[in-house]
Design a protein around this motif. Structure first.
Motif, short mmCIF file in Angstrom:
data_model
loop_
_atom_site.label_atom_id
_atom_site.label_comp_id
_atom_site.label_asym_id
_atom_site.label_seq_id
_atom_site.Cartn_x
_atom_site.Cartn_y
_atom_site.Cartn_z
N VAL A 1 -27.22 -30.99 78.45
CA VAL A 1 -27.83 -32.15 77.81
C VAL A 1 -28.27 -33.15 78.87
N SER A 2 -29.54 -33.55 78.80
CA SER A 2 -30.03 -34.58 79.70
C SER A 2 -29.39 -35.92 79.34
N MET A 3 -29.05 -36.68 80.35
CA MET A 3 -28.45 -38.00 80.15
C MET A 3 -29.49 -39.11 80.04
N LEU A 4 -30.77 -38.79 80.14
CA LEU A 4 -31.80 -39.81 80.24
C LEU A 4 -32.27 -40.32 78.88
N ALA A 5 -32.64 -41.59 78.87
CA ALA A 5 -33.34 -42.17 77.72
C ALA A 5 -34.76 -41.61 77.70
N PRO A 6 -35.47 -41.77 76.58
CA PRO A 6 -36.83 -41.22 76.50
C PRO A 6 -37.77 -41.70 77.60
N ASP A 7 -37.58 -42.93 78.09
CA ASP A 7 -38.49 -43.42 79.13
C ASP A 7 -38.17 -42.85 80.51
N THR B 1 -22.17 -32.19 80.53
CA THR B 1 -21.74 -31.89 79.17
C THR B 1 -20.24 -31.58 79.20
N PRO B 2 -19.43 -32.22 78.39
CA PRO B 2 -17.99 -31.93 78.42
C PRO B 2 -17.69 -30.48 78.04
N MET B 3 -16.67 -29.93 78.66
CA MET B 3 -16.25 -28.58 78.32
C MET B 3 -15.60 -28.57 76.94
N PRO B 4 -15.98 -27.63 76.07
CA PRO B 4 -15.32 -27.57 74.76
C PRO B 4 -13.87 -27.13 74.89
N LYS B 5 -13.10 -27.34 73.84
CA LYS B 5 -11.69 -26.98 73.87
C LYS B 5 -11.45 -25.55 73.41
N GLN C 1 -18.60 -39.56 81.50
CA GLN C 1 -19.46 -39.08 82.59
C GLN C 1 -19.30 -39.94 83.84
N PHE C 2 -19.24 -41.25 83.63
CA PHE C 2 -19.03 -42.16 84.76
C PHE C 2 -17.74 -41.80 85.49
N ASN C 3 -16.67 -41.60 84.75
CA ASN C 3 -15.36 -41.37 85.36
C ASN C 3 -15.28 -40.06 86.11
N ILE C 4 -15.93 -38.98 85.60
CA ILE C 4 -15.82 -37.71 86.31
C ILE C 4 -16.64 -37.74 87.60
N ARG D 1 -21.54 -35.32 99.66
CA ARG D 1 -22.63 -35.87 98.88
C ARG D 1 -22.46 -35.50 97.41
N ILE D 2 -22.98 -36.35 96.54
CA ILE D 2 -23.20 -36.02 95.14
C ILE D 2 -24.64 -36.42 94.84
N PHE D 3 -25.41 -35.50 94.29
CA PHE D 3 -26.80 -35.78 93.94
C PHE D 3 -26.92 -35.94 92.43
N VAL D 4 -27.56 -37.04 92.03
CA VAL D 4 -27.77 -37.34 90.61
C VAL D 4 -29.18 -37.88 90.43
N ASN D 5 -29.65 -37.90 89.19
CA ASN D 5 -30.93 -38.52 88.89
C ASN D 5 -30.89 -40.01 89.21
N ARG D 6 -32.04 -40.57 89.54
CA ARG D 6 -32.10 -42.00 89.89
C ARG D 6 -31.54 -42.88 88.78
N ALA D 7 -31.77 -42.50 87.52
CA ALA D 7 -31.28 -43.32 86.41
C ALA D 7 -29.75 -43.28 86.33
N ILE D 8 -29.17 -42.15 86.70
CA ILE D 8 -27.71 -42.06 86.70
C ILE D 8 -27.15 -42.89 87.85
N LYS D 9 -27.77 -42.83 89.00
CA LYS D 9 -27.33 -43.69 90.11
C LYS D 9 -27.42 -45.15 89.69
N LYS D 10 -28.49 -45.52 89.03
CA LYS D 10 -28.66 -46.90 88.57
C LYS D 10 -27.53 -47.29 87.63
N ALA D 11 -27.18 -46.41 86.69
CA ALA D 11 -26.09 -46.70 85.75
C ALA D 11 -24.76 -46.83 86.47
#
Length: 283
Positions: A146-152, A128-132, A165-168, A180-190
């Motif tokens: 906030v979860s980054m996942l689609a409903p499925d 989640t981006p940091m507010p200003k 999110q990709f860039n950070i 290491r960086i650990f992410v959900n499988r769907a994020i790795k896929k993206a």
């Protein structure tokens, strides 16, 4: 062996029931760092932290979340890394870091949330981006990531997981300190699907359960920590082929009902490096 026995004997004289008490209770009860030379001791999932440094709750480009947990401690190398990463974040279109759990004041096992984060070299960074503006204490306790996942849950929601999110994540993975960086499988896929050009950094990004609302950063053992145990190098390649697909393979159906496995035994002080007994009682 002698050092381990001597440390446990000393600790038993100070805390009579310590040898049998779950280590997560002992380390979770200590609110201040050990006044010792800074060093990470043991492995990421079985160790402790001496001379921890506090990441301030506010910085030029970061804010710490969940302050009541008192988990914004780390090896000075981790604190320095996060401060420098935060300074670079705007170049990736990221306003700043919302930092979740790092380590406890003396590291060690935690009562909730993590098997690792024990030696002050791990940190969770929200997606989640940091507010200003500066968040209040109450907001830091109750605002949900906030979860980054689609409903499925098989892919990311493109309205949530954007180029920012990709860039950070890419910026973080390219830092030389990162193991290491650990992410959900769907994020790795993206990440695999969206990366063009240099793909070398993808090898550090590993799929793991959960991690859909934050990414877990782990840095290498620093020079000040000779008893810190490094991880093996990640497998060669970008991890976007058969390895990633294995995370999507259906689980085999059991041929017959199986008995539930008993929970693993609690980690106690005897399971940690002998120096951790001294870290725990240092005053």
């Amino acid at each position: 062996m002698f050092r381990r026995l001597a440390a446990l004997f000393f600790l038993a004289a100070v805390l009579p029931a310590a040898a049998e008490t779950p280590a997560k209770q002992l380390f979770g009860a200590v609110k201040d760092p050990a006044p010792l030379a800074s060093r990470s001791i043991g492995t990421y999932a079985r160790g402790c932290l001496a001379g921890a440094q506090l990441l301030p709750i506010n910085g030029p480009a970061w804010q710490v979340m969940r302050l009541s947990r008192n988990r914004n401690w780390g090896n000075p190398a981790l604190v320095n890394f996060l401060e420098h990463l935060a300074a670079k974040a705007p170049s990736a279109g990221w306003n700043g870091l919302l930092v979740g759990d790092m380590s406890q004041p003396r590291g060690g096992p935690m009562a909730t949330g993590h098997a690792s984060h024990q030696i002050g070299l791990d940190a969770d960074i929200w997606l989640t981006p940091m507010p200003k503006r500066e968040l209040t204490y109450d907001e830091r306790e109750r605002v949900s990531a906030v979860s980054m996942l689609a409903p499925d849950t098989l892919s990311v929601d493109p309205k949530k997981f954007t180029n920012r999110q990709f860039n950070i994540i890419r910026l973080t993975a390219k830092q030389p300190e990162v193991e290491r960086i650990f992410v959900n499988r769907a994020i790795k896929k993206a990440l695999c699907e969206q990366t063009s050009g240099d793909r070398g950094w993808l090898s550090k990004v590993r799929p793991w359960w959960g991690h859909d609302y934050h990414f877990h950063v782990r840095i290498a053992c620093p020079r000040n920590s000779p008893t810190c145990k490094p991880q093996k190098e990640p497998p060669s390649g970008d991890g976007c082929g058969a390895e990633l697909q294995s995370w999507y393979a259906p689980l085999p159906k059991p041929t017959k009902p199986s008995k539930p496995k008993p929970p693993p035994p609690e980690i106690t002080l005897k399971d940690l490096p002998p120096e951790c007994s001294q870290v725990l009682v240092a005053k």
